[in-house]
Design a protein around this motif. Sequence first.
Motif, PDB file in Angstrom:
ATOM      1  N   ARG A   7      -2.156  -1.963   8.105  1.00 37.37           N
ATOM      2  CA  ARG A   7      -2.979  -0.863   7.598  1.00 37.37           C
ATOM      3  C   ARG A   7      -3.667  -0.238   8.801  1.00 37.37           C
ATOM      4  NH1 ARG A   7      -7.781  -2.163   3.450  1.00 37.37           N
ATOM      5  NH2 ARG A   7      -9.038  -2.360   5.336  1.00 37.37           N
ATOM      6  N   VAL A   8      -3.524   1.085   8.947  1.00 34.60           N
ATOM      7  CA  VAL A   8      -4.049   1.758  10.129  1.00 34.60           C
ATOM      8  C   VAL A   8      -4.892   2.969   9.763  1.00 34.60           C
ATOM      9  CG1 VAL A   8      -2.173   0.993  11.661  1.00 34.60           C
ATOM     10  CG2 VAL A   8      -1.946   3.158  10.418  1.00 34.60           C
ATOM     11  N   GLU A   9      -5.876   3.232  10.611  1.00 31.10           N
ATOM     12  CA  GLU A   9      -6.638   4.484  10.507  1.00 31.10           C
ATOM     13  C   GLU A   9      -5.819   5.626  11.087  1.00 31.10           C
ATOM     14  OE1 GLU A   9     -10.507   4.098  12.246  1.00 31.10           O
ATOM     15  OE2 GLU A   9     -11.013   2.370  11.005  1.00 31.10           O
ATOM     16  N   SER A  10      -5.043   5.296  12.154  1.00 34.19           N
ATOM     17  CA  SER A  10      -4.166   6.282  12.786  1.00 34.19           C
ATOM     18  C   SER A  10      -3.065   5.541  13.526  1.00 34.19           C
ATOM     19  CB  SER A  10      -4.952   7.180  13.752  1.00 34.19           C
ATOM     20  OG  SER A  10      -5.494   6.392  14.808  1.00 34.19           O
ATOM     21  N   ALA A  11      -1.951   6.237  13.748  1.00 30.38           N
ATOM     22  CA  ALA A  11      -0.838   5.672  14.510  1.00 30.38           C
ATOM     23  C   ALA A  11       0.037   6.804  15.020  1.00 30.38           C
ATOM     24  CB  ALA A  11      -0.019   4.706  13.656  1.00 30.38           C
ATOM     25  N   ILE A  20       6.210  11.997  19.384  1.00 29.08           N
ATOM     26  CA  ILE A  20       7.350  12.355  18.528  1.00 29.08           C
ATOM     27  C   ILE A  20       7.066  12.078  17.054  1.00 29.08           C
ATOM     28  CG2 ILE A  20       9.033  12.032  20.375  1.00 29.08           C
ATOM     29  CD1 ILE A  20       9.789   9.372  18.743  1.00 29.08           C
ATOM     30  N   ALA A  21       6.036  11.289  16.776  1.00 30.98           N
ATOM     31  CA  ALA A  21       5.676  10.974  15.395  1.00 30.98           C
ATOM     32  C   ALA A  21       4.229  10.528  15.357  1.00 30.98           C
ATOM     33  CB  ALA A  21       6.574   9.872  14.846  1.00 30.98           C
ATOM     34  N   GLU A  22       3.531  10.925  14.296  1.00 31.91           N
ATOM     35  CA  GLU A  22       2.165  10.456  14.106  1.00 31.91           C
ATOM     36  C   GLU A  22       1.786  10.596  12.646  1.00 31.91           C
ATOM     37  OE1 GLU A  22      -0.905  12.658  16.157  1.00 31.91           O
ATOM     38  OE2 GLU A  22       0.301  14.466  16.074  1.00 31.91           O
ATOM     39  N   LEU A  23       0.870   9.748  12.233  1.00 29.22           N
ATOM     40  CA  LEU A  23       0.385   9.807  10.863  1.00 29.22           C
ATOM     41  C   LEU A  23      -0.687  10.890  10.764  1.00 29.22           C
ATOM     42  CD1 LEU A  23       0.126   6.038   9.859  1.00 29.22           C
ATOM     43  CD2 LEU A  23       1.982   7.656   9.437  1.00 29.22           C
ATOM     44  N   PRO A  24      -0.625  11.741   9.741  1.00 29.73           N
ATOM     45  CA  PRO A  24      -1.623  12.799   9.588  1.00 29.73           C
ATOM     46  C   PRO A  24      -2.961  12.307   9.044  1.00 29.73           C
ATOM     47  CG  PRO A  24      -0.048  12.879   7.794  1.00 29.73           C
ATOM     48  CD  PRO A  24       0.433  11.804   8.738  1.00 29.73           C
ATOM     49  N   ARG A  25      -2.961  11.078   8.509  1.00 28.45           N
ATOM     50  CA  ARG A  25      -4.177  10.479   7.935  1.00 28.45           C
ATOM     51  C   ARG A  25      -3.946   8.968   7.867  1.00 28.45           C
ATOM     52  NH1 ARG A  25      -1.104  12.854   4.276  1.00 28.45           N
ATOM     53  NH2 ARG A  25      -0.498  11.752   2.388  1.00 28.45           N
ATOM     54  N   PRO A  26      -4.936   8.176   7.473  1.00 29.72           N
ATOM     55  CA  PRO A  26      -4.737   6.723   7.389  1.00 29.72           C
ATOM     56  C   PRO A  26      -3.533   6.361   6.518  1.00 29.72           C
ATOM     57  CG  PRO A  26      -7.055   7.234   7.207  1.00 29.72           C
ATOM     58  CD  PRO A  26      -6.314   8.557   7.147  1.00 29.72           C
ATOM     59  N   LYS A  49       8.860  -3.230  -1.673  1.00 24.82           N
ATOM     60  CA  LYS A  49       7.734  -4.137  -1.409  1.00 24.82           C
ATOM     61  C   LYS A  49       6.646  -3.417  -0.610  1.00 24.82           C
ATOM     62  CE  LYS A  49       7.296  -8.041  -2.116  1.00 24.82           C
ATOM     63  NZ  LYS A  49       6.566  -8.728  -3.205  1.00 24.82           N
ATOM     64  N   ILE A  50       7.027  -2.714   0.444  1.00 27.44           N
ATOM     65  CA  ILE A  50       6.053  -2.014   1.283  1.00 27.44           C
ATOM     66  C   ILE A  50       5.326  -0.938   0.476  1.00 27.44           C
ATOM     67  CG2 ILE A  50       5.838  -0.384   3.213  1.00 27.44           C
ATOM     68  CD1 ILE A  50       8.146  -2.022   4.566  1.00 27.44           C
ATOM     69  N   TRP A  51       6.046  -0.149  -0.283  1.00 34.00           N
ATOM     70  CA  TRP A  51       5.463   0.965  -1.036  1.00 34.00           C
ATOM     71  C   TRP A  51       4.459   0.475  -2.075  1.00 34.00           C
ATOM     72  CZ3 TRP A  51       4.249   5.607  -0.284  1.00 34.00           C
ATOM     73  CH2 TRP A  51       4.188   6.588  -1.266  1.00 34.00           C
ATOM     74  N   GLY A  52       4.705  -0.700  -2.641  1.00 40.70           N
ATOM     75  CA  GLY A  52       3.815  -1.229  -3.666  1.00 40.70           C
ATOM     76  C   GLY A  52       2.806  -2.255  -3.197  1.00 40.70           C
ATOM     77  N   LEU A  53       2.830  -2.607  -1.911  1.00 44.05           N
ATOM     78  CA  LEU A  53       1.953  -3.650  -1.373  1.00 44.05           C
ATOM     79  C   LEU A  53       0.494  -3.200  -1.432  1.00 44.05           C
ATOM     80  CD1 LEU A  53       2.426  -6.462  -0.101  1.00 44.05           C
ATOM     81  CD2 LEU A  53       2.396  -5.335   2.128  1.00 44.05           C
ATOM     82  N   ARG A  54      -0.340  -3.962  -2.115  1.00 45.08           N
ATOM     83  CA  ARG A  54      -1.732  -3.583  -2.351  1.00 45.08           C
ATOM     84  C   ARG A  54      -2.634  -4.080  -1.214  1.00 45.08           C
ATOM     85  NH1 ARG A  54      -2.743  -5.426  -8.394  1.00 45.08           N
ATOM     86  NH2 ARG A  54      -4.847  -5.152  -7.593  1.00 45.08           N
ATOM     87  N   ILE A  55      -2.548  -3.388  -0.076  1.00 47.98           N
ATOM     88  CA  ILE A  55      -3.352  -3.785   1.088  1.00 47.98           C
ATOM     89  C   ILE A  55      -4.268  -2.660   1.580  1.00 47.98           C
ATOM     90  CG2 ILE A  55      -1.737  -5.565   1.852  1.00 47.98           C
ATOM     91  CD1 ILE A  55      -0.796  -3.595   4.046  1.00 47.98           C
ATOM     92  N   LEU A  56      -4.303  -1.550   0.867  1.00 52.46           N
ATOM     93  CA  LEU A  56      -5.209  -0.474   1.251  1.00 52.46           C
ATOM     94  C   LEU A  56      -6.572  -0.692   0.597  1.00 52.46           C
ATOM     95  CD1 LEU A  56      -2.720   2.511   1.037  1.00 52.46           C
ATOM     96  CD2 LEU A  56      -3.447   1.250   3.062  1.00 52.46           C
ATOM     97  N   ASP A  57      -7.552   0.099   1.009  1.00 50.39           N
ATOM     98  CA  ASP A  57      -8.909  -0.039   0.451  1.00 50.39           C
ATOM     99  C   ASP A  57      -8.871  -0.082  -1.068  1.00 50.39           C
ATOM    100  OD1 ASP A  57     -10.373  -0.199   2.799  1.00 50.39           O
ATOM    101  OD2 ASP A  57     -10.667   1.970   2.938  1.00 50.39           O
ATOM    102  N   ASN A 131      -6.000  -0.170  14.075  1.00 49.31           N
ATOM    103  CA  ASN A 131      -5.879  -1.027  12.902  1.00 49.31           C
ATOM    104  C   ASN A 131      -7.119  -0.911  12.038  1.00 49.31           C
ATOM    105  OD1 ASN A 131      -3.562  -1.754  14.183  1.00 49.31           O
ATOM    106  ND2 ASN A 131      -4.113  -3.877  14.510  1.00 49.31           N
ATOM    107  N   ASP A 132      -6.899  -0.990  10.739  1.00 47.90           N
ATOM    108  CA  ASP A 132      -7.984  -0.868   9.771  1.00 47.90           C
ATOM    109  C   ASP A 132      -8.135  -2.198   9.052  1.00 47.90           C
ATOM    110  OD1 ASP A 132      -9.891  -0.008   7.976  1.00 47.90           O
ATOM    111  OD2 ASP A 132      -8.493   1.166   6.768  1.00 47.90           O
ATOM    112  N   GLY A 133      -9.242  -2.850   9.256  1.00 47.17           N
ATOM    113  CA  GLY A 133      -9.503  -4.138   8.602  1.00 47.17           C
ATOM    114  C   GLY A 133      -9.862  -5.226   9.598  1.00 47.17           C
ATOM    115  N   PRO A 134      -9.003  -5.680  10.416  1.00 47.22           N
ATOM    116  CA  PRO A 134      -7.568  -5.405  10.449  1.00 47.22           C
ATOM    117  C   PRO A 134      -6.829  -6.145   9.333  1.00 47.22           C
ATOM    118  CG  PRO A 134      -8.089  -7.007  12.130  1.00 47.22           C
ATOM    119  CD  PRO A 134      -9.390  -6.620  11.477  1.00 47.22           C
ATOM    120  N   ILE A 135      -5.840  -5.456   8.787  1.00 51.27           N
ATOM    121  CA  ILE A 135      -4.959  -6.073   7.797  1.00 51.27           C
ATOM    122  C   ILE A 135      -3.536  -5.904   8.281  1.00 51.27           C
ATOM    123  CG2 ILE A 135      -4.052  -5.926   5.448  1.00 51.27           C
ATOM    124  CD1 ILE A 135      -6.853  -5.230   4.529  1.00 51.27           C
ATOM    125  N   THR A 136      -2.872  -7.027   8.496  1.00 54.25           N
ATOM    126  CA  THR A 136      -1.484  -7.044   8.944  1.00 54.25           C
ATOM    127  C   THR A 136      -0.744  -8.116   8.164  1.00 54.25           C
ATOM    128  OG1 THR A 136      -2.121  -6.334  11.167  1.00 54.25           O
ATOM    129  CG2 THR A 136       0.039  -7.354  10.938  1.00 54.25           C
TER     130      THR A 136
END
Length: 145
Positions: A7-11, A20-26, A49-57, A131-136
């Motif tokens: 889980r990231v605030e930015s990457a 070449i790539a970046e996240l527009p938001r967390p 699994k990734i799309w449904g993984l409940r690791i965000l706030d 990293n946000d949390g950090p949660i990995t």
Amino acid sequence: MRAVVTRVESASVKVDGEVIAELPRPGLLILAGVGHEDSASEAGALARKIWGLRILDGELSASDVDAPILVVSQFTLYASTKKGRRPSWSRAAPGVVSEPLVEELCNQLEALGASVERGRFGAHMSVASVNDGPITVLIDTLNWE
């Protein structure tokens, strides 16, 4: 397949000094590796699994809040460090096998509704993240623990 999900605030990803790539938001940063035994079915299962993984706030998933995802290929997730000091990469699938499966992971995530950014397969990348949390979380399709 193996994935390190953070889980990231930015990457972002740079190649030759250019972003070449970046996240527009967390959202989520995914380091994805492919083993010899992997196929498109593992890529699909991993995407779900990734799309449904409940690791965000608030114990929400990326699908709940439409969080963006950055996927970076990472063959070193299959390193063996059992013997000596030099890792062995023999358990990682070769590029001709792994590149289409990493792309399939991205395509499957997009088919589920995700906004996906990609690193550049086989390139020397500089990956930056806050990293946000950090949660990995480590996910291995051969060992769904």
